[in-house]
Design an enzyme around this catalytic site. Structure first.
Site, PDB file in Angstrom:
ATOM      1  N   TYR A 142       0.145   2.886 -15.569  1.00 42.82           N
ATOM      2  CA  TYR A 142      -0.100   2.180 -14.306  1.00 42.82           C
ATOM      3  C   TYR A 142      -1.581   2.220 -13.995  1.00 42.82           C
ATOM      4  O   TYR A 142      -2.212   3.278 -14.089  1.00 42.82           O
ATOM      5  CB  TYR A 142       0.685   2.846 -13.166  1.00 42.82           C
ATOM      6  CG  TYR A 142       0.501   2.183 -11.817  1.00 42.82           C
ATOM      7  CD1 TYR A 142       0.972   0.892 -11.582  1.00 42.82           C
ATOM      8  CD2 TYR A 142      -0.144   2.850 -10.779  1.00 42.82           C
ATOM      9  CE1 TYR A 142       0.810   0.284 -10.343  1.00 42.82           C
ATOM     10  CE2 TYR A 142      -0.308   2.249  -9.527  1.00 42.82           C
ATOM     11  CZ  TYR A 142       0.171   0.963  -9.316  1.00 42.82           C
ATOM     12  OH  TYR A 142       0.007   0.375  -8.089  1.00 42.82           O
ATOM     13  N   ASP A 237      -8.679   5.670 -17.342  1.00 40.82           N
ATOM     14  CA  ASP A 237      -8.251   5.627 -15.954  1.00 40.82           C
ATOM     15  C   ASP A 237      -7.906   7.061 -15.558  1.00 40.82           C
ATOM     16  O   ASP A 237      -6.815   7.557 -15.856  1.00 40.82           O
ATOM     17  CB  ASP A 237      -7.059   4.684 -15.792  1.00 40.82           C
ATOM     18  CG  ASP A 237      -6.614   4.586 -14.329  1.00 40.82           C
ATOM     19  OD1 ASP A 237      -7.093   5.396 -13.505  1.00 40.82           O
ATOM     20  OD2 ASP A 237      -5.776   3.720 -14.027  1.00 40.82           O
ATOM     21  N   LYS A 265      -7.704   9.078  -5.767  1.00 40.99           N
ATOM     22  CA  LYS A 265      -6.932  10.258  -5.370  1.00 40.99           C
ATOM     23  C   LYS A 265      -7.830  11.481  -5.062  1.00 40.99           C
ATOM     24  O   LYS A 265      -8.358  11.551  -3.965  1.00 40.99           O
ATOM     25  CB  LYS A 265      -5.835  10.542  -6.402  1.00 40.99           C
ATOM     26  CG  LYS A 265      -4.876   9.322  -6.455  1.00 40.99           C
ATOM     27  CD  LYS A 265      -3.675   9.442  -7.343  1.00 40.99           C
ATOM     28  CE  LYS A 265      -2.765   8.232  -7.119  1.00 40.99           C
ATOM     29  NZ  LYS A 265      -2.459   7.423  -8.263  1.00 40.99           N
TER      30      LYS A 265
HETATM   31  C1  LIG Z   1      -2.572   5.821  -8.315  1.00 41.56           C
HETATM   32  C2  LIG Z   1      -3.141   5.209  -9.530  1.00 41.56           C
HETATM   33  C3  LIG Z   1      -3.893   4.019  -9.482  1.00 41.56           C
HETATM   34  C4  LIG Z   1      -4.009   3.198  -8.234  1.00 41.56           C
HETATM   35  O1  LIG Z   1      -4.672   3.869  -7.215  1.00 41.56           O
HETATM   36  P1  LIG Z   1      -4.454   3.366  -5.690  1.00 41.56           P
HETATM   37  O2  LIG Z   1      -5.407   4.217  -4.921  1.00 41.56           O
HETATM   38  O3  LIG Z   1      -3.027   3.602  -5.379  1.00 41.56           O
HETATM   39  O4  LIG Z   1      -4.815   1.928  -5.656  1.00 41.56           O
HETATM   40  C5  LIG Z   1      -4.515   3.587 -10.636  1.00 41.56           C
HETATM   41  N1  LIG Z   1      -4.413   4.276 -11.783  1.00 41.56           N
HETATM   42  C6  LIG Z   1      -3.693   5.416 -11.878  1.00 41.56           C
HETATM   43  C7  LIG Z   1      -3.653   6.155 -13.172  1.00 41.56           C
HETATM   44  C8  LIG Z   1      -3.016   5.900 -10.764  1.00 41.56           C
HETATM   45  O5  LIG Z   1      -2.263   7.001 -10.863  1.00 41.56           O
END
Ligand SMILES: *Cc1c(COP(=O)(O)O)cnc(C)c1O
Length: 426
Positions: A142, A237, A265
């Site tokens: 994701y 990511d 995060k």
């Molecule tokens: C949570 C997440 C996102 C998206 O971040 P948001 O702040 O919810 O837009 C992107 N990549 C990874 C790996 C994530 O866990």
């Protein structure tokens, strides 16, 4: 009727599904979401006065525990000067310097407001820099809800993406190719099908959005080599893994260097913050210095920067936090694995440091296809039991457990006890 139930009934009338992000809806579980009033340390409290040991941790930001006093105080203090100026501030410079000084592969960094925005912008930068269009991602990873990344499914390798979501025109995903996690050959095949067209490979260096799936030995370094061989950029990511596995994230933990990295995060400590950064040469492509446009009215917001920088400085100054998280992970997840064995459950527990998932399947989980073999109904039963015993897990089979530095022996033992009584009865 519980107050949570009452609030949920009001919420669904005015908010789609009653929630502002789908993962909060408990839809996969057939329960009403608990509405939260407050949290402290490793505990969270709902509006009905129930206390839970929390393993969601706001989906990662609360690595130091909820309501961590230095972070809270930095926010209160920063707020005295006003909430936003829409102009450059000193703390943005400090944030950028702090990250670049302590993470060798980040030479320049740009702040945004979410992980989604960070990924969207990093991909644009990669395309702008390379002059190529195609992006390779992995099934089950994701990367936020930007159009081009809403492609994940498809068994096996697909050459052109089919969107997962209504409202995403096929044109937005036609340059997104999907490979198989932990399968370097699937990446190589795509590279060879589209010579000189792949701008970047983007990967969660530890996949944590199909449940926790670890990179096999040599997978990340193999991606590095393939990217070099085919002239593509490697994007990690690190929205979950950044500042969590180590200060320098998965790149440091696994000793593989990406060209670009995205954060979210933890970097905001609970405030809405994301960031992307990497090689100076690439980051110099970003407006106003380069031709890749990217902007944000509230990006680098002073309150959000105060929270985030306080947390990052604390983590850097207390490297023992990372040792603690490793030890807590070994303890809790090790004992959970032992309990599964003791009660003859052939389930999979994947774990690295503070992150883990129990998959209700007998197949080792190494990618999206194997993750999907998990029995979601069995998970739902487990989840409901744990919640009734005061253990707050993410309401989906395909999410991670997040340990924070505030999870103590008592909380972990309470969790183990609840799990054991579940396994005894099921
Ligand atoms: C949570 C997440 C996102 C998206 O971040 P948001 O702040 O919810 O837009 C992107 N990549 C990874 C790996 C994530 O866990």
């Amino acid at each position: 009727m519980s107050k949570s139930q009452e609030l949920f009934e009001r919420a669904v009338k005015r908010i789609p599904g009653g929630v502002n992000s789908p993962v909060r809806a408990y839809g996969a579980i057939g329960e009403t979401p608990r509405f939260i009033e407050k949290a402290d340390g490793c505990h969270i409290y709902d509006v009905d006065g129930n206390e839970y040991v929390d393993y969601i941790d706001s989906w990662g930001p609360m690595i130091l525990g909820h309501n961590f006093a230095p972070v809270r105080e930095s926010v209160v203090q920063a707020a005295q000067n006003g909430l936003s100026f829409g102009c450059a501030t000193e703390i943005e410079v400090e944030m950028a310097e702090f990250i670049c000084e302590h993470i060798p592969h980040v030479e320049m960094v740009r702040m945004v407001n979410s992980g989604t925005e960070a990924v969207m912008s990093a991909i644009r930068a990669a395309r702008g820099y390379t002059g190529k269009s195609k992006i390779i991602k992995f099934a089950g990873c994701y990367h936020g809800h930007t159009d081009a990344m809403l492609v994940s499914a498809g068994s096996g390798v697909m050459t052109s993406g089919v969107p997962d979501s209504a409202g995403v025109p096929a044109g937005c995903t036609q340059d997104t190719m999907t490979a198989v996690y932990n399968d370097l050959d699937s990446v190589k095949t795509l590279m060879e099908q589209c010579p000189d067209q792949v701008a970047a490979v983007i990967v969660e260096p530890v996949a944590a959005n199909m449940g926790v799936v670890l990179p096999a030995e040599g997978f990340l370094s193999g991606l590095r080599s393939l990217c070099d061989q085919y002239g593509a950029l490697l994007i990690f990511d690190e929205v979950i893994t950044g500042f969590r596995l180590a200060f320098g994230g998965a790149a440091e933990y696994f000793d593989v260097t990406p060209d670009l990295v995205t954060y979210g995060k933890i970097i905001g400590a609970g405030m809405p913050v994301g960031a992307y950064g990497g090689k100076k040469e690439i980051m110099q492509m970003i407006a106003p210095v380069g031709k890749v446009y990217q902007a944000g009215t509230l990006s680098g917001n002073p309150i959000a920067m105060a929270a985030g920088l306080t947390q990052l400085k604390y983590l850097y100054a207390h490297p023992e936090v990372y040792k603690n998280l490793e030890e807590k992970g070994e303890y809790l997840y090790g004992k959970m694995t032992a309990l599964l064995e003791k009660y003859g459950k052939n389930y999979q527990l994947n774990h690295v440091s503070s992150l883990a998932s129990v998959f209700f399947t007998s197949e080792p989980v190494v990618d999206y296809t194997s993750a999907k073999t998990a029995d979601v109904h069995a998970f739902a039963e487990y989840f409901k039991y744990m919640l009734s015993k005061g253990i707050h897990l993410a309401p989906s089979q395909f999410e991670a457990m997040f340990l924070s530095n505030a999870h103590d022996q008592a909380a972990m033992d309470e969790t183990l006890q609840a799990m054991e009584s579940y396994l005894m009865s099921c």
